[in-house]
Write a protein that holds these residues in place. Structure first.
Motif, short mmCIF file in Angstrom:
data_model
loop_
_atom_site.label_atom_id
_atom_site.label_comp_id
_atom_site.label_asym_id
_atom_site.label_seq_id
_atom_site.Cartn_x
_atom_site.Cartn_y
_atom_site.Cartn_z
N LYS A 1 0.79 -1.22 0.05
CA LYS A 1 0.11 -0.09 -0.15
C LYS A 1 0.79 1.14 0.03
CE LYS A 1 -1.71 3.07 3.21
NZ LYS A 1 -1.08 3.77 4.52
N GLU A 2 1.91 1.26 0.69
CA GLU A 2 2.73 2.38 1.06
C GLU A 2 3.51 2.64 -0.22
OE1 GLU A 2 3.17 4.55 3.43
OE2 GLU A 2 1.79 3.66 4.71
N LEU A 3 3.90 1.63 -1.15
CA LEU A 3 4.67 1.70 -2.19
C LEU A 3 3.97 2.16 -3.15
CD1 LEU A 3 7.27 -1.36 -2.36
CD2 LEU A 3 7.84 0.97 -1.55
N LEU A 4 2.59 1.82 -3.26
CA LEU A 4 1.54 2.17 -4.17
C LEU A 4 1.62 3.81 -4.19
CD1 LEU A 4 -1.19 -0.50 -4.72
CD2 LEU A 4 0.43 0.38 -6.53
N ILE A 5 1.57 3.99 -3.02
CA ILE A 5 0.92 5.63 -2.79
C ILE A 5 2.14 6.28 -3.07
CG2 ILE A 5 0.82 7.42 -0.87
CD1 ILE A 5 -1.02 5.39 0.62
N SER A 6 3.26 5.98 -2.79
CA SER A 6 4.74 6.63 -3.25
C SER A 6 4.80 6.62 -4.64
CB SER A 6 5.68 6.07 -2.65
OG SER A 6 5.66 6.12 -1.12
N PHE A 7 4.85 5.56 -5.37
CA PHE A 7 5.05 5.17 -6.59
C PHE A 7 3.95 6.05 -7.68
CE2 PHE A 7 8.32 2.22 -5.83
CZ PHE A 7 9.39 2.70 -6.62
N GLY A 8 2.60 5.90 -7.01
CA GLY A 8 1.55 6.45 -7.68
C GLY A 8 1.59 7.94 -7.89
N ASN A 9 2.44 8.57 -7.00
CA ASN A 9 2.17 10.01 -7.04
C ASN A 9 3.63 10.64 -7.82
OD1 ASN A 9 2.55 12.64 -6.58
ND2 ASN A 9 2.18 12.69 -4.53
N PRO A 10 3.11 11.12 -9.07
CA PRO A 10 4.65 11.34 -10.29
C PRO A 10 5.36 12.57 -9.45
CG PRO A 10 2.46 12.07 -10.72
CD PRO A 10 2.07 11.26 -9.61
N LYS A 11 4.82 13.40 -8.70
CA LYS A 11 5.78 14.47 -7.86
C LYS A 11 6.69 13.79 -6.77
CE LYS A 11 2.60 18.32 -8.07
NZ LYS A 11 1.61 18.95 -7.54
N ARG B 1 7.68 10.54 -6.85
CA ARG B 1 8.63 10.03 -7.98
C ARG B 1 9.82 11.07 -7.97
NH1 ARG B 1 4.91 6.64 -11.31
NH2 ARG B 1 4.82 8.53 -12.39
N LEU B 2 9.50 12.26 -8.48
CA LEU B 2 10.50 13.00 -9.06
C LEU B 2 11.35 13.62 -7.77
CD1 LEU B 2 8.52 15.25 -11.64
CD2 LEU B 2 10.17 13.63 -11.91
N VAL B 3 10.79 13.81 -6.57
CA VAL B 3 11.36 14.34 -5.62
C VAL B 3 12.49 13.29 -5.12
CG1 VAL B 3 11.27 14.78 -3.19
CG2 VAL B 3 9.77 15.99 -4.86
N LEU B 4 12.05 11.98 -5.21
CA LEU B 4 13.22 11.09 -4.71
C LEU B 4 14.28 10.92 -5.76
CD1 LEU B 4 11.17 8.14 -3.22
CD2 LEU B 4 12.53 9.85 -2.04
N ILE B 5 14.19 11.23 -7.21
CA ILE B 5 15.02 11.00 -8.11
C ILE B 5 15.99 12.15 -8.44
CG2 ILE B 5 15.41 10.13 -10.44
CD1 ILE B 5 13.32 8.12 -10.00
N PHE B 6 15.05 13.36 -8.99
CA PHE B 6 16.01 14.36 -9.55
C PHE B 6 16.74 14.99 -8.58
CE2 PHE B 6 13.42 13.14 -13.10
CZ PHE B 6 14.52 12.89 -13.99
N PRO B 7 16.32 15.67 -7.30
CA PRO B 7 17.06 16.39 -6.33
C PRO B 7 18.15 15.65 -6.03
CG PRO B 7 14.75 16.63 -6.12
CD PRO B 7 14.86 15.55 -7.08
#
Lengths: 382, 372
Positions: A20-30, A32-38
């Motif tokens: 459930k937690e992973l779905l919430i995190s991966f489901g939100n494109p914003k 996902r971006l915060v975890l990768i680009f910054p």
């Protein structure tokens, strides 16, 4: 038999919570971006920023002496890469104003009688160096460089004066730097950046998670689910550690293969300590989250924890320069241990004997803050 | 007139909210104090009491006399080791920071009139400390050697050229004096952004933004109404941080209060509007807080020139640092505290802050919603 089914039921519930937690995190494109680009952007930008070196210093010169010796002396300065350019000024006031306005960082003043004294027997020529104390560390390092240059030059002058009757006092010092022979700031600081960015990511994925559920109203749904508080916190911890580890692995990979930072220890040890470290950071994040009733308070908690944890980790300013009460206080700081682990594993293959004193506190911190998070979460549920 | 009234109404509403939700007061009054307290004590690059080891493989009186000359410094304390391996072990375990090895043929060589050679080992992982220890030990050795040679008549008492170094504004080169105003700048950059990063997003999430937009309030009133209360809180934080810096950490304050308030106001306007901009763009508290953290802490820590010298960074990076207002504010603070009101310099820095501020203002006002 029944015990086994209880166990497996618990594992199943935790597993569902993780999904459930992973779905919430991966489901939100914003998100996902915060975890990768910054992290990647910060890594690339900071990689060449973190150096305590002093280079390209703008230096002013006020030369009152028209002699050849003064020109030769100044040449000894201008050929060193630490000085970017020598700017010439006419007059004390002028050079002082330039220093005041930060147009130059250092000023060399050559007195009128410099050449004359350099040539005369038994005389010592004087040079004045003015430094801008607003940047104290740079002043300290630059002062060291300048006095070494003057020292060498002075010895040459002395030998020339005596006509070879005195011996040249060579420094006679062989410096050897272990682990990082060129004192490369890159090799010394890149491992620290991994730790720094991992800390930020760990805090970001965890500190809002419970507070958000409370504010958006999904907390009530958790209340009616069959999962126990410990299971819920465990689910949140594992999924957050998973996400943060992916981000941290990406950073580590770029540091090792992209920036070609030498890694003396084993990659797997680095990974293992990162997972352990992230677990302790995320437990602290969840603890902050469980403590706060609104996301705003959780953000506040994050700001209260993260900057001091990073600034007091020994990253840029050594822990041993702190007053002793503060040194004791930093024993509670997980970033401190990971910082020395990362440094140690990258620069020298740390022995198991020196790894354990860093790993044990991390385990204790992770365990204590996880228990605290569970306790606070349970109290919130009641 | 109506506009002013509406602006005042929004300010008043925010002001009440600040006092009813303690977290904003915590941000303005507790957070900066805690951080400044920790950083003021914690950040120091002054190598005081650096432990070094001396491994004397040669135990002759000559080698001893060199060792004794080391012991006299107040920045370094020397431990004695009788063998190189013992000292190396201590260095490896981090008990000491540098080892100076006097080899067993040292006094023999010196006796023959050759240059005796010593070896210095440091931990290259600590770049700053390595350099400082090397410089110190090299200078100490040269000084001792000169004294030795002077006694035997084969050197003059002092070198042909001497350097007289004077550090302006900070005679003793105390790094805390520059780091504490610097960390004050970093902390206020964080506080300014943190104060406002949630205020618009929160209203969107809780649905009160709709209620506000249903009134006749305009963009400017909404923007400045949200900005002014937090700007004032930030200013109070700046004032008492300055008091702490002056009286707790004993950093001299040579400028005027006027210059300090002028620079701080300019900077805080930019920092708070940065938070508002983030808040208006995100409309989501979770994301807004993450972006606020990412954009205000590490970049200001690493790129503001407080700890890492901007001059030593590659050209491209130096250009990047121009967009961080903290860079200019740190220069203002260090100048106002240590040097005094040097207006040409201060005006230039504040001018740069104002340019960045104008860009943030336009962007934040454009992003402030007028309708649903």
């Amino acid at each position: 038999m029944r015990k086994v089914s209880v166990m497996s039921g618990s594992i199943r519930r935790v597993w569902r919570l993780i999904l459930k937690e992973l779905l919430i995190s991966f489901g939100n494109p914003k998100t996902r971006l915060v975890l990768i680009f910054p992290p990647i952007m910060q890594l690339i930008i900071f990689a060449s920023a973190v150096t305590l070196d002093v280079k390209n210093v703008r230096t002013g010169v006020y030369n009152m002496d028209s002699g050849v010796e003064a020109a030769a002396f100044l040449k000894a300065f201008s050929t060193k890469p630490i000085f970017k350019e020598l700017r010439y000024y006419r007059g004390h006031d002028e050079i002082k104003r330039a220093l005041e306005n930060r147009e130059i960082f250092a000023a060399i003043i050559v007195p009128e009688d410099f050449s004359q004294k350099v040539l005369a027997q038994g005389e010592t020529a004087q040079i004045q160096l003015l430094l801008d104390g607003r940047r104290a560390n740079a002043a300290n390092i630059l002062g060291g460089y300048a006095s070494a240059i003057v020292q060498t030059y002075g010895v040459d002058v002395e030998v020339a004066k005596s006509g070879g009757s005195i011996e040249r006092i060579a420094p006679g010092v062989v410096p050897r730097r272990w682990f990082n022979p060129n004192l490369s700031a890159h090799n010394a600081f890149m491992p620290c950046l991994v730790c720094l960015l991992a800390t930020t990511v760990g805090m970001i994925v965890s500190s809002q998670s419970i507070a958000r559920e409370r504010e958006t109203g999904t907390f009530e749904q958790l209340l009616v689910s069959p999962a126990s508080p410990v299971e819920i916190v465990l689910g949140k911890t594992i999924s957050a550690v998973f996400l943060a580890t992916i981000s941290a692995l990406m950073i580590t990979a770029i540091v090792i293969w992209g920036f070609r930072t030498p890694l003396q220890g084993s990659f797997w040890t680095v990974l293992a300590t990162l997972v352990l470290f992230l677990t302790s950071i995320i437990s602290i994040g969840l603890m902050i989250s469980a403590l706060s009733t609104t996301q705003q308070q959780a953000t506040l908690g994050m700001f209260l924890f993260l900057p001091p944890a990073i600034m007091l980790s020994g990253f840029a300013t050594p822990i041993e320069n702190m007053p002793s009460w503060l040194q004791t206080f930093t024993l509670l700081n997980p970033v401190r241990y990971e910082m020395s682990l990362m440094r140690g594993l990258f620069l020298r293959d740390m022995s198991i004997n020196s790894i354990i004193p860093c790993v044990v506190p991390l385990i204790i911190i992770a365990f204590l803050s996880f228990s605290a998070a569970c306790y606070m979460f349970k109290r919130r549920m009641e | 007139m109506k506009r002013l009234e509406r602006l005042f109404a929004i300010v008043w509403k925010e002001w009440l909210q600040v006092f009813r939700d303690p977290s904003a007061l915590l941000v303005a009054f507790v957070l900066p104090a805690v951080m400044l307290f920790l950083f003021g004590y914690g950040l120091s690059l002054d190598a005081t009491d650096v432990r070094i080891g001396a491994a004397l493989e040669d135990s002759s009186p000559l080698a001893r006399s060199f060792y004794n000359s080391l012991d006299a410094s107040k920045y370094f304390s020397a431990n004695y080791y009788s063998s190189r391996s013992e000292a190396e072990l201590a260095l490896r375990n981090g008990e000491i920071r540098a080892v100076v090895v006097v080899p067993n043929d040292f006094s023999q060589k010196v006796g023959r009139g050759e240059t005796g050679t010593i070896q210095i080992l440091t931990d290259g992982g600590e770049t700053n400390l390595s350099l400082i220890a090397e410089n110190y030990l090299t200078a100490a050795f040269a000084k001792w050697r000169r004294a030795q040679l002077y006694e035997t008549g084969s050197a003059t008492k002092s070198s042909g050229v001497v350097l007289e170094t004077k550090t302006l504004y900070n005679t003793a080169q105390i790094s805390r004096n520059s780091l504490t105003p610097g960390s004050m700048g970093m902390i206020l950059a964080m506080i300014g952004t943190l104060l406002t990063c949630m205020v618009v997003a929160r209203e969107w999430e809780r649905g009160t933004m709709e209620a506000t937009l249903a009134t006749s309030v305009g963009r400017f009133e909404l923007f400045f109404g949200k900005l002014i209360p937090y700007f004032l809180l930030g200013l109070v934080a700046a004032l008492y941080s300055a008091l702490m810096t002056r009286y707790l950490f004993h950093v001299p304050f040579r400028g005027s209060l006027l210059a300090f308030i002028y620079a701080s106001s300019a900077f805080l306007l930019v920092a708070t509007s940065q938070g508002l901009l983030i808040s208006s763009i995100c409309r989501d508290q979770n994301l807004a807080s993450q972006i606020a953290l990412l954009s205000s802490f590490l970049p200001n820590y690493i790129l503001s020139g407080v700890i890492f010298e901007i001059d030593a960074m590659p050209q491209i990076l130096q250009i990047i640092t121009y967009v961080f207002p903290a860079r200019y504010y740190v220069v203002c603070l260090q100048t106002i505290f240590m040097a005094g009101d040097i207006w040409p310099l201060l005006n230039r820095q504040i001018g740069c802050i104002a340019i960045i501020g104008a860009i943030f203002f336009v962007a934040a006002i454009a992003k402030t919603p007028r309708r649903l």
